[in-house]
Design a protein around this motif. Sequence first.
Motif, PDB file in Angstrom:
ATOM      1  N   TYR A 185       0.774  -1.167  -0.085  1.00 36.85           N
ATOM      2  CA  TYR A 185       0.083   0.072  -0.044  1.00 36.85           C
ATOM      3  C   TYR A 185       0.821   1.203  -0.005  1.00 36.85           C
ATOM      4  O   TYR A 185       0.565   2.319  -0.753  1.00 36.85           O
ATOM      5  N   ASP A 186       1.744   1.409   0.963  1.00 35.98           N
ATOM      6  CA  ASP A 186       2.533   2.730   1.093  1.00 35.98           C
ATOM      7  C   ASP A 186       3.461   2.897  -0.123  1.00 35.98           C
ATOM      8  O   ASP A 186       3.366   4.128  -0.816  1.00 35.98           O
ATOM      9  N   VAL A 187       3.871   1.799  -0.902  1.00 33.36           N
ATOM     10  CA  VAL A 187       4.738   2.040  -1.978  1.00 33.36           C
ATOM     11  C   VAL A 187       3.919   2.616  -3.280  1.00 33.36           C
ATOM     12  O   VAL A 187       4.300   3.462  -3.783  1.00 33.36           O
TER      13      VAL A 187
ATOM     14  N   GLY B  91      -4.821   3.019   8.643  1.00 40.61           N
ATOM     15  CA  GLY B  91      -4.043   2.328   7.651  1.00 40.61           C
ATOM     16  C   GLY B  91      -3.035   1.747   7.993  1.00 40.61           C
ATOM     17  O   GLY B  91      -2.975   1.301   9.250  1.00 40.61           O
ATOM     18  N   THR B  92      -1.768   1.849   7.155  1.00 39.74           N
ATOM     19  CA  THR B  92      -0.550   1.082   7.733  1.00 39.74           C
ATOM     20  C   THR B  92       0.243   2.151   8.912  1.00 39.74           C
ATOM     21  O   THR B  92       1.288   1.575   9.254  1.00 39.74           O
TER      22      THR B  92
ATOM     23  N   GLY C 151      -4.310   5.220  16.833  1.00 39.64           N
ATOM     24  CA  GLY C 151      -4.926   4.957  15.595  1.00 39.64           C
ATOM     25  C   GLY C 151      -5.876   3.760  15.392  1.00 39.64           C
ATOM     26  O   GLY C 151      -5.722   2.952  16.449  1.00 39.64           O
ATOM     27  N   ALA C 152      -6.668   4.096  14.585  1.00 44.97           N
ATOM     28  CA  ALA C 152      -8.101   3.002  14.528  1.00 44.97           C
ATOM     29  C   ALA C 152      -8.027   2.480  12.974  1.00 44.97           C
ATOM     30  O   ALA C 152      -8.129   3.334  12.358  1.00 44.97           O
TER      31      ALA C 152
ATOM     32  N   ALA D  74       0.130  -1.309  11.405  1.00 45.47           N
ATOM     33  CA  ALA D  74       0.359  -0.248  11.968  1.00 45.47           C
ATOM     34  C   ALA D  74       0.759  -0.302  13.260  1.00 45.47           C
ATOM     35  O   ALA D  74       1.485   0.474  13.700  1.00 45.47           O
ATOM     36  N   THR D  75       0.425  -1.347  14.039  1.00 44.66           N
ATOM     37  CA  THR D  75       0.848  -1.923  15.302  1.00 44.66           C
ATOM     38  C   THR D  75       2.338  -2.237  15.310  1.00 44.66           C
ATOM     39  O   THR D  75       3.208  -1.549  16.193  1.00 44.66           O
TER      40      THR D  75
END
Length: 249
Positions: A11-13, A45-46, A64-65, A75-76
Amino acid sequence: MLDYNKEADGYDVSRGGEARAEAATRTLLDLIPDTVGRLLDVACGTGIVTRRLAAARPGLRVTGADLTPAMVRRATARLPGAIVRADSRRLPFRGGAFGAVTTVWLLHLLDDADDVRAIVAECARVLRPGGVYITTVDKAAAHDVGSDIDVVLAPRPRRPAADAAGTVTGHATRCGLQPVGRSVFRGAGQGRSPRETIADLHRGWFTMLPPGDPRTEEFAARLARLPDQNRPRPDPTFSVRAYRKPAAG
């Protein structure tokens, strides 16, 4: 809608990576008062932005949720102990718990207007008096940068934008929030090339043009005739709006 469990790893990339996250974070922080003690990043998200918000202000307690298990795991890993799995339409927090609430690249994903209203209402509910709600708006429009790709795609069918600035402001106002600011930031490495846009068409990213539809193939063929198939066109510029919950009394 995309399957974000499958999208999480890449996702991030595919969304501008750390450079876009840094630009988004700077813009959010400019709109968040220094006096805010707790912040909730809804649909985090991430956690790529969530982590930066926490790091930028050591005194800010950030939570964050996100609803998607794979996103929550990523994300964790970035912000241990600060991420919860939650539906943004029914947040598991008491009213007035946070001094700031953010929704970055969330509202544009929703097909149901009732869901958009519910999310804005929940963000307003968990916001303390005097707190601020900050959200991205008009995401789809940000990608129309006036390029030759946009000229080709101009006749395509479009659904009404759930995150249109006027729509979001209407929801916020009905929840008792007052507009207090706006800003923009530039995407990083997200300018479309004709070849990438064709791939996005075939992936179903243009929601009114499903893969295999004759109209989808017609737009793909037009895009294939453009010059410089691999050259990215200009990056999008994303819009952000801020709303304040009036102080008690």
